[in-house]
Design an enzyme around this catalytic site. Structure first.
Site, PDB file in Angstrom:
ATOM      1  N   TYR A 143      -5.902   6.530  -8.520  1.00 47.75           N
ATOM      2  CA  TYR A 143      -7.342   6.761  -8.579  1.00 47.75           C
ATOM      3  C   TYR A 143      -7.747   7.402  -7.258  1.00 47.75           C
ATOM      4  CZ  TYR A 143     -12.386   5.887  -8.714  1.00 47.75           C
ATOM      5  OH  TYR A 143     -13.750   6.031  -8.690  1.00 47.75           O
ATOM      6  N   ASP A 238      -4.011  11.010  -0.123  1.00 49.33           N
ATOM      7  CA  ASP A 238      -5.290  10.310  -0.283  1.00 49.33           C
ATOM      8  C   ASP A 238      -5.140   8.947   0.417  1.00 49.33           C
ATOM      9  OD1 ASP A 238      -7.372   9.210  -3.096  1.00 49.33           O
ATOM     10  OD2 ASP A 238      -7.520   8.960  -0.917  1.00 49.33           O
ATOM     11  N   LYS A 266     -13.514   4.120   3.353  1.00 54.69           N
ATOM     12  CA  LYS A 266     -13.444   2.665   3.513  1.00 54.69           C
ATOM     13  C   LYS A 266     -13.482   2.228   4.978  1.00 54.69           C
ATOM     14  CE  LYS A 266     -11.084   2.270  -0.920  1.00 54.69           C
ATOM     15  NZ  LYS A 266     -11.984   1.517  -1.806  1.00 54.69           N
TER      16      LYS A 266
HETATM   17  P1  KE4 Z   1     -15.138   5.952  -3.141  1.00 52.13           P
HETATM   18  O1  KE4 Z   1     -15.766   7.189  -3.741  1.00 52.13           O
HETATM   19  O2  KE4 Z   1     -15.255   4.737  -4.058  1.00 52.13           O
HETATM   20  O3  KE4 Z   1     -15.643   5.679  -1.706  1.00 52.13           O
HETATM   21  O4  KE4 Z   1     -13.594   6.237  -2.952  1.00 52.13           O
HETATM   22  C1  KE4 Z   1     -12.841   6.633  -4.065  1.00 52.13           C
HETATM   23  C2  KE4 Z   1     -11.366   6.364  -3.794  1.00 52.13           C
HETATM   24  C3  KE4 Z   1     -10.559   7.420  -3.430  1.00 52.13           C
HETATM   25  N1  KE4 Z   1      -9.244   7.236  -3.180  1.00 52.13           N
HETATM   26  C4  KE4 Z   1      -8.693   6.002  -3.255  1.00 52.13           C
HETATM   27  C5  KE4 Z   1      -7.231   5.836  -2.955  1.00 52.13           C
HETATM   28  C6  KE4 Z   1      -9.486   4.886  -3.603  1.00 52.13           C
HETATM   29  O5  KE4 Z   1      -8.915   3.649  -3.678  1.00 52.13           O
HETATM   30  C7  KE4 Z   1     -10.852   5.058  -3.884  1.00 52.13           C
HETATM   31  C8  KE4 Z   1     -11.762   3.914  -4.310  1.00 52.13           C
HETATM   32  N2  KE4 Z   1     -11.134   2.655  -4.478  1.00 52.13           N
HETATM   33  C9  KE4 Z   1     -11.787   1.724  -5.399  1.00 52.13           C
HETATM   34  C10 KE4 Z   1     -10.933   0.444  -5.441  1.00 52.13           C
HETATM   35  N3  KE4 Z   1      -9.850   0.559  -6.303  1.00 52.13           N
HETATM   36  C11 KE4 Z   1     -13.206   1.438  -5.004  1.00 52.13           C
HETATM   37  C12 KE4 Z   1     -13.857   0.307  -5.783  1.00 52.13           C
HETATM   38  C13 KE4 Z   1     -14.803   0.817  -6.838  1.00 52.13           C
HETATM   39  O6  KE4 Z   1     -14.511   1.850  -7.479  1.00 52.13           O
HETATM   40  O7  KE4 Z   1     -15.853   0.138  -7.033  1.00 52.13           O
END
Ligand code: KE4
Length: 428
Positions: A143, A238, A266
């Site tokens: 993801y 990523d 994060k």
């Molecule tokens: P955000 O757009 O949520 O800040 O980041 C997206 C993203 C991009 N790349 C990786 C490797 C990520 O893990 C994420 C977001 N992680 C999720 C947890 N699995 C955020 C939690 C959520 O979607 O509410």
């Protein structure tokens, strides 16, 4: 008598799709009512009914120092008192960019954005703009946020085109994304031998943290690096989750592989919304206003969010920070594994820096998405709720990683293991 979380969730469902602002929070994977948190401090969070939980989600990674860390709160107060942002350059964003460039040898320049999604969106556009190619390669189970080109699932076979993984993603766009199998070195080599000249970029989580926690097998990242270099494709790590989570130089520092572009998020915001995309100068200079690849953002480099990020970086740069974090994480995973074994429960764990995975499975180690998908999600659901009832908050999905914080103590971890021992005997 309904709990405060139940009452709030009922209100939320009337005015917000699914009652949440991000799907995983809705507890759909584990059932029950999502917990509404009122506050956090250190390793703990309290719900609206005043119940305290030891937190192993940490806001999905940002809270590596625990909640409401005094130096971060102080930095935010100080910055906010000077103005919440100007839509103009500030000293703080230069300092954060310089820190990232210093910590990540593969990064000559960086663009600050507002989320991990925005970072991967820009990285893809940059890779496509710089190579003049359209095809993207990602991995099943990964993801990277929700850019259209990344909401794509595998076609009927690895050599067919991707299919939209959400309504609203144009088929013509999804077809430009190929979904391969994580850790499948022969599959990647075969694909590059056929399509290498068409690939703009490979985007990969150097430690997969969105199909639970699955580290790269020896040679996997090295193979991606070699093939991308040989075929002129951009290698994007990523590191939104792994950056500053696995180590101070991210997973790339841990495994010794230099990508062409890195996305961060994060931890970099200390808990506030900050993302970043960084890489070689020749690539980054393609970004507007220096180059033709467009990106813009009202809140990019917001001084309050950046102040929180800088304060977090100060703390995690202290000597011994990651050694202690990793030791706490291993103490947890080893303890859980021992208690599960004693209870006769098929269970596996993995720990990489301050992130970890727990799996209800007969596999002793997991390297592929199919192995993770075959885990016992019903048993995980029972474990999740039994631990929640005892005051331990794990990710509400069998397909998410767990996160340790520096605010956790050895006795916190030992109490978690003790409680899990009782739960393993209970769920049988
Ligand atoms: P955000 O757009 O949520 O800040 O980041 C997206 C993203 C991009 N790349 C990786 C490797 C990520 O893990 C994420 C977001 N992680 C999720 C947890 N699995 C955020 C939690 C959520 O979607 O509410």
């Amino acid at each position: 008598m309904p709990t405060e979380s139940e009452k709030l969730f009922e209100r939320a469902l009337r005015v917000m799709p699914g009652g949440v602002n991000s799907p995983v929070r809705a507890f759909r994977a584990v059932g029950g009512t999502p917990v509404f948190f009122a506050r956090g401090a250190g390793p703990y969070v309290w719900d609206e009914d005043g119940h305290r939980y030891l937190d192993y989600v940490g806001a999905w990674g940002p809270s590596i120092l625990g909640h409401a860390h005094p130096s971060i709160v102080e930095a935010v107060h100080r910055a906010a008192a000077l103005g919440l942002g100007f839509g103009a350059p500030t000293r703080a964003e230069v300092e954060l960019a310089e820190r990232i460039v210093t910590l990540f040898p593969s990064i000559d320049q960086v663009r600050l954005v507002n989320s991990g999604t925005e970072a991967t969106l820009v990285a893809l556009r940059l890779a496509r703009g710089a190579t003049g190619r359209d095809r993207i390669v990602k991995f099943e189970g990964a993801y990277h946020g929700h850019p259209d080109s990344l909401l794509v699932k595998a076609g009927s076979s690895a050599l067919t085109f991707g299919l939209p993984d959400s309504p609203g993603v144009p088929k013509v766009l999804a077809e430009l994304t190929t979904v391969l199998s994580y850790n499948d070195i022969p599959g990647i080599e075969a694909y590059f031998s056929r399509m290498g000249s068409e690939i703009a970029a490979v985007i990969v989580e150097p430690v997969s943290g969105n199909m639970n926690c699955v580290p790269p097998i020896p040679g996997f990242l090295e193979t991606l690096r070699g093939l991308c270099s040989a075929h002129g494709a951009v290698l994007i790590f990523d590191e939104v989750m792994t950056g500053f989570r696995v180590g101070l130089a991210g997973a790339q520092g841990h495994y010794g592989i230099d990508p062409d572009l890195t996305t961060l998020g994060k931890v970099i915001g200390g808990g506030l919304p900050v993302g970043a995309v960084g890489g070689r100068r020749a690539l980054m200079e393609q970004l507007a206003p220096e180059g033709p690849v467009f990106h813009a953002g009202t809140f990019s480099g917001n001084p309050v969010a950046v102040a929180a990020g800088l304060a977090a970086l100060d703390e995690i740069s202290r000597t011994g920070f990651y050694e202690r974090l990793a030791a706490l994480t291993i103490r947890l995973t080893e303890g859980l594994r021992a208690r599960a074994r004693a209870a006769g429960i098929p269970f596996a764990t993995v720990a990489v820096g301050g992130m970890f995975g727990i799996f209800f499975t007969t596999h002793t180690s997991l390297h592929r998405f199919e192995e993770v998908r075959s885990c016992d999600t019903e048993r995980f659901r029972r474990f999740f709720h039994a631990m929640l009832k005892r005051g331990f908050y794990f990710a509400p999905s069998a397909f998410e990683a767990g996160f340790m914080s520096a605010a956790h103590t050895e006795s916190d971890v030992d109490a978690t293991v003790e409680a899990a021992g009782a739960v393993f005997r209970e769920i049988g």
